[in-house]
Design an enzyme around this catalytic site. Structure first.
Site, PDB file in Angstrom:
ATOM      1  N   LYS A 141       0.810  -1.234   0.000  1.00 48.20           N
ATOM      2  CA  LYS A 141       0.000   0.000   0.000  1.00 48.20           C
ATOM      3  C   LYS A 141       0.833   1.269   0.000  1.00 48.20           C
ATOM      4  CE  LYS A 141      -0.628   0.339   4.977  1.00 48.20           C
ATOM      5  NZ  LYS A 141      -1.310  -0.233   6.147  1.00 48.20           N
ATOM      6  N   ARG A 180      -6.935   1.722  16.960  1.00 51.50           N
ATOM      7  CA  ARG A 180      -7.385   1.926  15.584  1.00 51.50           C
ATOM      8  C   ARG A 180      -8.443   0.848  15.363  1.00 51.50           C
ATOM      9  NH1 ARG A 180      -3.624   1.909  10.178  1.00 51.50           N
ATOM     10  NH2 ARG A 180      -4.134  -0.294  10.288  1.00 51.50           N
TER      11      ARG A 180
HETATM   12  C1  PLP Z   1      -0.334  -1.002   6.728  1.00 52.49           C
HETATM   13  C2  PLP Z   1      -0.658  -2.186   7.506  1.00 52.49           C
HETATM   14  C3  PLP Z   1       0.334  -3.138   7.769  1.00 52.49           C
HETATM   15  C4  PLP Z   1       1.781  -2.950   7.349  1.00 52.49           C
HETATM   16  O1  PLP Z   1       2.403  -2.049   8.213  1.00 52.49           O
HETATM   17  P1  PLP Z   1       3.979  -1.723   8.109  1.00 52.49           P
HETATM   18  O2  PLP Z   1       4.243  -0.876   9.283  1.00 52.49           O
HETATM   19  O3  PLP Z   1       4.172  -1.001   6.821  1.00 52.49           O
HETATM   20  O4  PLP Z   1       4.694  -3.022   8.147  1.00 52.49           O
HETATM   21  C5  PLP Z   1      -0.038  -4.268   8.457  1.00 52.49           C
HETATM   22  N1  PLP Z   1      -1.301  -4.452   8.881  1.00 52.49           N
HETATM   23  C6  PLP Z   1      -2.284  -3.558   8.659  1.00 52.49           C
HETATM   24  C7  PLP Z   1      -3.644  -3.830   9.170  1.00 52.49           C
HETATM   25  C8  PLP Z   1      -1.995  -2.393   7.975  1.00 52.49           C
HETATM   26  O5  PLP Z   1      -2.964  -1.498   7.764  1.00 52.49           O
END
Ligand code: PLP
Length: 358
Positions: free
Chosen positions: A36, A131
């Site tokens: 993402k 969150r």
């Molecule tokens: C973005 C996201 C991740 C990845 O996080 P990083 O810090 O980039 O490794 C993992 N789980 C969820 C639910 C996310 O939204």
């Protein structure tokens, strides 16, 4: 040259993925590579897959569609809790989703039944980051209700820390998580396949051997893209930090005072700033701004340069102490924070140039 651009070194993305996959593999943990931060770049996704990730994770359905349209066939996981209004797109567009709301899960179940299929879900538990996620007190009743829905399969439980509340994952959090998994398994009379224990912030815990053995999955973005864990944002061993860099062109270079003259009000973004009077300074104006990038997340590779600020379309850099002789038409390169990477990859005004196997 032309427009500002992000250089993407796909060999480095692959090597980073490989280092993370190897470490996690040693602890029985499989890795979903999270694209993402690159808006679902198929080139980056493929590099992660070459590095050994088992599947790809995305927050946006549009990005998942981009990966699919480019021919990426790996399983896709939707990381963002889906909107009730988009359940049909979720079931159609991804192979698994992370969820927390019963009405949405009911919607997903109905959407899956309309397609005569079964949609696998991971229920998210909130361990205090505040969150997404089901509050632990509500977990068992919700899991029971979900297990009754035709069209869904509860394949696991997940948790996410360090995203909103900045909560650092500890061994205690993870033991609590595993205890909650036990409770759900007892209530459902079913063993859960996936215990999805976190993101790049979980790497230190894993490397220390402190992740409970039942946790068998993580979702990793930043550590693969930028080579950093996210608790202390330190470089992760065996990874490169420069797979992505931003390059912008100098459009003006002049000696000017360091403090604005005359009566002052807010800047173009409604902000009031203090300026330190450091006398006359050499300043470069670059053709990139807040419309393209999270300015606070840019670090010039030249240690003598300092980002002073930005407006929508310009970046103002103090080059008085720059190692290079900076002239109009020259390019300046920057390391990127995760936020700056995200914005630059998303900007239609910033080109992306890939190096390595596409
Ligand atoms: C973005 C996201 C991740 C990845 O996080 P990083 O810090 O980039 O490794 C993992 N789980 C969820 C639910 C996310 O939204």
């Amino acid at each position: 040259m032309g427009r500002p651009w992000v250089s993407v070194d796909l060999a480095k993305v692959e090597e980073n993925a490989c280092a993370i996959v190897r470490l996690c593999g040693q602890h029985g943990i499989s890795v979903t590579g999270v694209t993402k931060g690159t808006c679902g770049s198929p080139e980056v996704g493929r590099a992660m897959l070459r590095g050994g990730v088992a599947s790809l994770g995305e927050s946006r359905l549009e990005n998942a569609a981009r990966l699919r349209a480019a021919g990426v066939e790996a399983p896709l996981m939707l990381l963002r809790i889906p909107a009730l209004s988009r359940v049909d797109e979720v079931v159609q567009g991804v192979d698994l989703s992370l969820d927390s709301e019963l009405v949405v899960l009911e919607g997903l179940a109905a959407a899956a039944r309309r397609r005569k299929g079964v949609h696998p879900v991971i229920l998210m538990v909130d361990l205090g980051d505040l969150r997404e996620g089901i509050w632990p007190d509500d977990l068992v009743p919700l899991a029971r209700a979900v297990a009754k829905l035709d069209g869904l399969r509860v394949t696991g439980l997940g948790t996410n820390l360090t995203c909103y509340g900045g909560v650092v994952p500890t061994e205690e959090h993870m033991q609590r998580f595993v205890a909650l998994v036990d409770e759900v398994e007892r209530a459902l009379g079913q063993r859960l396949a996936w215990l999805s224990g976190g993101s790049s912030s979980a790497l230190s815990l894993i490397a220390a051997g402190a992740m409970p053995p039942r946790v068998n999955h993580v979702r990793i973005g930043e550590a693969i893209l930028l080579g950093r864990e996210t608790v202390r944002r330190e470089p992760w061993p065996g990874t490169a930090q420069d797979a992505f860099q931003l390059h912008a062109e100098v459009v003006e270079r002049k000696r000017k005072p360091s403090a604005p003259g005359g009566p002052r009000t807010a800047d173009a973004f409604g902000r009031y700033r203090q300026f330190e009077d450091r006398g006359l300074r050499e300043r470069a104006l670059l053709d990139v701004g807040r419309e393209d990038v999270d300015v606070e997340g840019l670090t010039p590779l030249d240690p003598g340069m300092e980002v002073l600020g930005a407006s929508s379309d310009y970046l103002v850099v103090d080059v008085t102490q720059a190692e290079a002789d900076v002239r109009v038409g020259d390019e300046v390169a920057f390391a990127l924070s995760y936020g700056a990477l995200l914005a630059a990859m998303d900007s239609a005004y910033v080109d992306k140039r890939y190096r390595g196997d596409l």
